[in-house]
Enzyme design. Structure first.
Site, PDB file in Angstrom:
ATOM      1  N   ARG A   1       0.821  -1.220   0.000  1.00  0.00           N
ATOM      2  CA  ARG A   1       0.000   0.000   0.000  1.00  0.00           C
ATOM      3  C   ARG A   1       0.854   1.269   0.000  1.00  0.00           C
ATOM      4  O   ARG A   1       0.465   2.285   0.578  1.00  0.00           O
ATOM      5  CB  ARG A   1      -0.962   0.027   1.202  1.00  0.00           C
ATOM      6  CG  ARG A   1      -2.008  -1.059   1.192  1.00  0.00           C
ATOM      7  CD  ARG A   1      -3.184  -0.652   0.341  1.00  0.00           C
ATOM      8  NE  ARG A   1      -4.085  -1.782   0.097  1.00  0.00           N
ATOM      9  CZ  ARG A   1      -5.204  -2.011   0.764  1.00  0.00           C
ATOM     10  NH1 ARG A   1      -5.593  -1.190   1.704  1.00  0.00           N
ATOM     11  NH2 ARG A   1      -5.952  -3.050   0.479  1.00  0.00           N
TER      12      ARG A   1
ATOM     13  N   ARG B   1      -3.478   6.565   0.669  1.00  0.00           N
ATOM     14  CA  ARG B   1      -4.005   7.755   1.338  1.00  0.00           C
ATOM     15  C   ARG B   1      -3.056   8.525   2.226  1.00  0.00           C
ATOM     16  O   ARG B   1      -3.288   9.688   2.528  1.00  0.00           O
ATOM     17  CB  ARG B   1      -5.228   7.353   2.181  1.00  0.00           C
ATOM     18  CG  ARG B   1      -6.439   7.118   1.363  1.00  0.00           C
ATOM     19  CD  ARG B   1      -7.502   6.431   2.171  1.00  0.00           C
ATOM     20  NE  ARG B   1      -7.083   5.075   2.497  1.00  0.00           N
ATOM     21  CZ  ARG B   1      -7.886   4.155   3.033  1.00  0.00           C
ATOM     22  NH1 ARG B   1      -9.117   4.459   3.345  1.00  0.00           N
ATOM     23  NH2 ARG B   1      -7.435   2.944   3.280  1.00  0.00           N
TER      24      ARG B   1
ATOM     25  N   ARG C   1      -7.121  12.013  -5.790  1.00  0.00           N
ATOM     26  CA  ARG C   1      -8.410  11.382  -5.467  1.00  0.00           C
ATOM     27  C   ARG C   1      -9.552  12.381  -5.562  1.00  0.00           C
ATOM     28  O   ARG C   1     -10.674  12.017  -5.863  1.00  0.00           O
ATOM     29  CB  ARG C   1      -8.339  10.783  -4.053  1.00  0.00           C
ATOM     30  CG  ARG C   1      -9.455   9.808  -3.771  1.00  0.00           C
ATOM     31  CD  ARG C   1      -9.205   9.015  -2.517  1.00  0.00           C
ATOM     32  NE  ARG C   1      -9.075   9.866  -1.354  1.00  0.00           N
ATOM     33  CZ  ARG C   1      -9.103   9.417  -0.108  1.00  0.00           C
ATOM     34  NH1 ARG C   1      -9.243   8.130   0.136  1.00  0.00           N
ATOM     35  NH2 ARG C   1      -8.981  10.246   0.905  1.00  0.00           N
TER      36      ARG C   1
ATOM     37  N   ASP D   1      -6.537  -3.268  -7.549  1.00  0.00           N
ATOM     38  CA  ASP D   1      -7.109  -3.911  -6.368  1.00  0.00           C
ATOM     39  C   ASP D   1      -7.286  -5.398  -6.655  1.00  0.00           C
ATOM     40  O   ASP D   1      -7.341  -5.804  -7.827  1.00  0.00           O
ATOM     41  CB  ASP D   1      -8.450  -3.283  -5.983  1.00  0.00           C
ATOM     42  CG  ASP D   1      -8.788  -3.578  -4.524  1.00  0.00           C
ATOM     43  OD1 ASP D   1      -8.340  -2.835  -3.642  1.00  0.00           O
ATOM     44  OD2 ASP D   1      -9.460  -4.594  -4.279  1.00  0.00           O
TER      45      ASP D   1
ATOM     46  N   TYR E   1     -15.017 -12.207  -0.723  1.00  0.00           N
ATOM     47  CA  TYR E   1     -15.699 -10.997  -1.202  1.00  0.00           C
ATOM     48  C   TYR E   1     -16.901 -11.346  -2.059  1.00  0.00           C
ATOM     49  O   TYR E   1     -17.977 -10.759  -1.927  1.00  0.00           O
ATOM     50  CB  TYR E   1     -14.731 -10.100  -1.981  1.00  0.00           C
ATOM     51  CG  TYR E   1     -13.889  -9.238  -1.073  1.00  0.00           C
ATOM     52  CD1 TYR E   1     -14.476  -8.234  -0.302  1.00  0.00           C
ATOM     53  CD2 TYR E   1     -12.527  -9.431  -0.962  1.00  0.00           C
ATOM     54  CE1 TYR E   1     -13.716  -7.459   0.550  1.00  0.00           C
ATOM     55  CE2 TYR E   1     -11.756  -8.659  -0.107  1.00  0.00           C
ATOM     56  CZ  TYR E   1     -12.351  -7.672   0.648  1.00  0.00           C
ATOM     57  OH  TYR E   1     -11.594  -6.912   1.503  1.00  0.00           O
TER      58      TYR E   1
END
Ligand code: CP3
Length: 353
Positions: free
Chosen positions: A28, A32, A41, A78, A155
């Protein structure tokens, strides 16, 4: 195949060469905690746009490369990105993660899934990976990644992330035949996708079985491990020289099992001492990890001590320095910079006696 003298550092270490310091990257590392990412973003509020418009995904993937020069540059994407290509529609919700609008729970839904044609379904991946290779040359290694069958099934069946995995465990323990069919289809699609990423330029591929640590070891042996193997075997058949990494979150109870998956490198998280991990796995298994991502909130001295401690415990062969999981969203960027600087200046020989 790169001649070893020109191959980048991480790729050489991943293939088992002795290098002067462990290569270093972060999971990652694009995300963010970086202001550049948060700014972008705002312009592209949809995660699917950020990861599927090639120019945007290339820019995001390169943000940490430009800021910190890590030894690995990972594709910004992702694990659920290939699912629409099988007929499973999805979205990625801000702060929540993947959402599958029509969760897969019946035989009829499993029967209606189609094979993945990556050229048709994921054309942006080729543009992105080719651009990343072009940009970093031999100065860094380009990593691709995929989700593992169990985690993608979690998922697909739950419809979103879960704390308890109640729906997929209910299915696993009361109607396993249906789940095994889904896992088989996912494994074949994931193998196809991983091969495609390698053909497009990925030099190492990491498979994330993030939620397999939620399984008891006996259920890991039934629902996770055989499908990890199925993916890795298929990829090795056509791409035997591409190093494959496996990650499971909360893997302390299944670490030895991870090494049976066919992965070349086992990711270790911070709940296992790196010296214990080496002892448990044996000296032929390469490892990646394993600082607690929370260490990056601490002082520079603390961060440096933990890096040195990890490198000492991992020894002088077969170690990729990394966090044990993804960098946390509110991590100070200057601490990430310090982590990379410190890691890139160290010499294993000076630390390991
Ligand atoms: O490592 C990297 O820099 C590459 C990018 C990457 C992302 N997701 C981008 C992303 C990678 C390797 C992933 C893999 C992924 N996605 C995993 C396996 C890794 C792990 O954490 O165990 C999982 C489980 C997912 C599913 C997923 N996608 C989750 C749980 C979330 C987070 C939800 C949240 O907001 O906290 C996402 C969204 C996502 N994927 C983000 C990023 C940077 C955060 C949303 C954003 O920044 O816009």
């Amino acid at each position: 195949m790169g001649v070893s003298s020109t191959a980048p550092h991480l790729l050489r270490a991943a293939r088992g060469e002795i290098v002067d310091r462990p290569p270093v990257w972060m999971m990652r590392q694009a995300g963010r905690y970086m202001k550049a990412y948060r700014d972008l973003r705002e312009k592209y509020p949809s995660f699917r746009d950020r990861s599927e418009i090639p120019e945007v995904a290339i820019e995001v993937s390169l943000q940490p490369w430009k800021a910190f020069q890590p030894d690995g540059v990972i594709l910004f994407s992702d694990i659920v990105t290939p699912l629409p290509g099988l007929g499973i529609d999805m979205d990625i919700a801000e702060g929540k993660g993947p959402i599958i609008h029509s969760p897969i729970r019946t035989q009829a839904q499993i029967d209606s899934l189609h094979d993945l044609d990556p050229e048709a379904a994921l054309p942006f991946i080729k543009t992105i990976l080719q651009a990343l290779r072009q940009e970093v040359g031999n100065k860094s290694t380009v990593l691709g990644f995929v989700g593992a069958p169990w985690t993608l099934a979690a998922y697909a069946v739950e419809g979103k992330g879960s704390k308890t995995y109640s729906i997929i465990k209910n299915l696993a323990f009361s109607d396993p035949a249906i789940l095994h069919q889904l896992l088989t289809k996912l494994a074949d699609a994931i193998a196809t996708y991983a091969r495609y990423q390698i053909d497009c330029g990925a030099q190492v591929v990491q498979m994330f079985d993030s939620w397999a640590g939620q399984l008891s070891p006996q259920d890991y042996d039934t629902f996770a491990l055989p499908y990890q193997r199925r993916v890795f075997q298929q990829v090795k058949q056509t791409h035997p020289d591409t190093p494959l990494i496996l990650l499971v979150s909360g893997s302390a109870g299944v670490l030895e099992r991870m090494a049976q998956s066919g992965a070349d490198i086992v990711t270790v998280d911070w709940t296992v001492d790196m010296a214990d991990a080496r002892a448990r796995l044996g000296k032929h298994v390469k490892v990646q990890g394993n600082l607690d991502p929370g260490v990056l909130y601490a002082s520079k001295e603390f961060i440096r001590d933990r890096i040195y401690d990890t490198v000492r415990k991992a020894g002088n062969w077969g170690h990729i320095l990394n966090l044990g999981h993804g960098v946390l969203p509110d991590t100070p960027e200057e601490n990430v910079a310090f982590f990379f600087e410190t890691a890139k200046q160290l010499s294993t020989a000076a630390l390991v006696s």
